[in-house]
Design a protein around this motif. Structure first.
Motif, mmCIF file in Angstrom:
data_model
loop_
_atom_site.group_PDB
_atom_site.id
_atom_site.type_symbol
_atom_site.label_atom_id
_atom_site.label_comp_id
_atom_site.label_asym_id
_atom_site.label_seq_id
_atom_site.Cartn_x
_atom_site.Cartn_y
_atom_site.Cartn_z
ATOM 1 N N LEU A 172 27.017 45.312 40.048
ATOM 2 C CA LEU A 172 27.825 46.525 40.097
ATOM 3 C C LEU A 172 27.940 47.064 38.686
ATOM 4 N N ARG A 173 28.119 48.384 38.581
ATOM 5 C CA ARG A 173 28.416 48.977 37.287
ATOM 6 C C ARG A 173 29.734 49.716 37.382
ATOM 7 N N LEU A 174 30.690 49.288 36.582
ATOM 8 C CA LEU A 174 31.974 49.961 36.520
ATOM 9 C C LEU A 174 31.930 51.021 35.423
ATOM 10 N N SER A 175 32.637 52.106 35.666
ATOM 11 C CA SER A 175 32.775 53.165 34.676
ATOM 12 C C SER A 175 34.258 53.408 34.420
ATOM 13 N N CYS A 176 34.558 53.826 33.219
ATOM 14 C CA CYS A 176 35.928 54.186 32.858
ATOM 15 C C CYS A 176 35.857 55.475 32.065
ATOM 16 N N ALA A 177 36.348 56.545 32.668
ATOM 17 C CA ALA A 177 36.357 57.852 32.027
ATOM 18 C C ALA A 177 37.690 58.071 31.328
ATOM 19 N N ALA A 178 37.622 58.502 30.091
ATOM 20 C CA ALA A 178 38.840 58.678 29.290
ATOM 21 C C ALA A 178 39.059 60.134 28.951
ATOM 22 N N SER A 179 40.300 60.518 28.924
ATOM 23 C CA SER A 179 40.663 61.858 28.462
ATOM 24 C C SER A 179 40.935 61.787 26.968
ATOM 25 N N GLY A 180 40.990 62.926 26.340
ATOM 26 C CA GLY A 180 41.326 62.950 24.921
ATOM 27 C C GLY A 180 40.109 63.187 24.052
ATOM 28 N N ARG A 181 40.314 63.921 22.974
ATOM 29 C CA ARG A 181 39.207 64.293 22.103
ATOM 30 C C ARG A 181 38.834 63.185 21.129
ATOM 31 N N THR A 182 39.663 62.145 21.049
ATOM 32 C CA THR A 182 39.407 61.114 20.057
ATOM 33 C C THR A 182 38.932 59.816 20.677
ATOM 34 N N PHE A 183 38.319 59.902 21.850
ATOM 35 C CA PHE A 183 37.816 58.701 22.523
ATOM 36 C C PHE A 183 36.915 57.896 21.604
ATOM 37 N N SER A 184 36.113 58.578 20.813
ATOM 38 C CA SER A 184 35.140 57.886 19.968
ATOM 39 C C SER A 184 35.803 57.004 18.920
ATOM 40 N N THR A 185 37.102 57.146 18.717
ATOM 41 C CA THR A 185 37.805 56.310 17.739
ATOM 42 C C THR A 185 38.495 55.104 18.383
ATOM 43 N N TYR A 186 38.469 55.011 19.721
ATOM 44 C CA TYR A 186 39.165 53.926 20.405
ATOM 45 C C TYR A 186 38.270 52.707 20.565
ATOM 46 N N GLY A 187 38.848 51.533 20.375
ATOM 47 C CA GLY A 187 38.216 50.339 20.896
ATOM 48 C C GLY A 187 38.511 50.302 22.393
ATOM 49 N N MET A 188 37.588 49.810 23.177
ATOM 50 C CA MET A 188 37.774 49.785 24.625
ATOM 51 C C MET A 188 37.567 48.377 25.150
ATOM 52 N N GLY A 189 38.335 48.045 26.163
ATOM 53 C CA GLY A 189 38.229 46.708 26.746
ATOM 54 C C GLY A 189 38.257 46.754 28.256
ATOM 55 N N TRP A 190 37.712 45.729 28.857
ATOM 56 C CA TRP A 190 37.805 45.488 30.294
ATOM 57 C C TRP A 190 38.553 44.175 30.503
ATOM 58 N N PHE A 191 39.495 44.221 31.418
ATOM 59 C CA PHE A 191 40.259 43.047 31.813
ATOM 60 C C PHE A 191 40.225 42.963 33.330
ATOM 61 N N ARG A 192 40.581 41.807 33.862
ATOM 62 C CA ARG A 192 40.625 41.676 35.314
ATOM 63 C C ARG A 192 41.782 40.782 35.728
ATOM 64 N N GLN A 193 42.207 40.984 36.951
ATOM 65 C CA GLN A 193 43.299 40.183 37.493
ATOM 66 C C GLN A 193 43.004 39.839 38.939
ATOM 67 N N ALA A 194 42.877 38.552 39.192
ATOM 68 C CA ALA A 194 42.656 38.057 40.538
ATOM 69 C C ALA A 194 44.007 37.764 41.200
ATOM 70 N N PRO A 195 44.069 37.742 42.528
ATOM 71 C CA PRO A 195 45.328 37.474 43.217
ATOM 72 C C PRO A 195 45.946 36.152 42.768
ATOM 73 N N GLY A 196 47.219 36.197 42.411
ATOM 74 C CA GLY A 196 47.920 34.990 42.014
ATOM 75 C C GLY A 196 47.602 34.494 40.617
ATOM 76 N N LYS A 197 46.813 35.255 39.875
ATOM 77 C CA LYS A 197 46.436 34.832 38.519
ATOM 78 C C LYS A 197 46.874 35.880 37.500
ATOM 79 N N GLU A 198 46.926 35.467 36.242
ATOM 80 C CA GLU A 198 47.263 36.396 35.178
ATOM 81 C C GLU A 198 46.062 37.269 34.834
ATOM 82 N N ARG A 199 46.372 38.411 34.270
ATOM 83 C CA ARG A 199 45.309 39.299 33.809
ATOM 84 C C ARG A 199 44.569 38.614 32.660
ATOM 85 N N GLU A 200 43.235 38.724 32.687
ATOM 86 C CA GLU A 200 42.439 38.061 31.669
ATOM 87 C C GLU A 200 41.401 38.994 31.064
#
Length: 124
Positions: A18-46
């Motif tokens: 699968l390929r996930l996409s994340c579209a961001a608003s704002g003119r300064t996107f190029s200055t942001y660090g970006m991350g992906w996290f996930r959370q399974a049922p009953g577990k903490e976000r990782e």
């Protein structure tokens, strides 16, 4: 204010991609660090993956290294997560997040903005 919208989740069989996409608003996107996290049922976000504002630094959780690839297209204000060789253990809600310091990191604290998440389900 930064708005993040994830897409691309779904149901896939083990071994699939699968390929996930994340579209961001704002003119300064190029200055942001970006991350992906996930959370399974009953577990903490990782942490899953992160990329610096220029894309020259990428970080991965050990559990996804070699299978997932994070990338970004600053012209499209979008960050991607290509997920290959998916396993049932990858089943979770996946969130993208913006780190306004620009570094991209495995720690959650620097991420100020979060998307609503997209469900990924991997069947065995």
């Amino acid at each position: 204010q930064v708005q993040l919208v994830e897409s691309g989740g779904g149901l896939v069989q083990a071994g699939g991609s699968l390929r996930l996409s994340c579209a961001a608003s704002g003119r300064t996107f190029s200055t942001y660090g970006m991350g992906w996290f996930r959370q399974a049922p009953g577990k903490e976000r990782e942490f899953v993956a992160a990329i610096s504002w220029r894309g020259d630094r990428r970080y991965y959780a050990d559990s996804v290294k070699g299978r997932f690839t994070i990338s970004r297209d600053n012209a499209k204000n979008t960050v991607y997560l290509q997920m290959n060789s998916l396993k049932p253990d990858d089943t979770a809600v996946y969130y993208c997040a913006a780190d306004l310091y620009g570094l991209g990191t495995y720690e959650m604290e620097p991420y100020e903005y979060w998307g609503q998440g997209t469900q990924v389900t991997v069947s065995s």
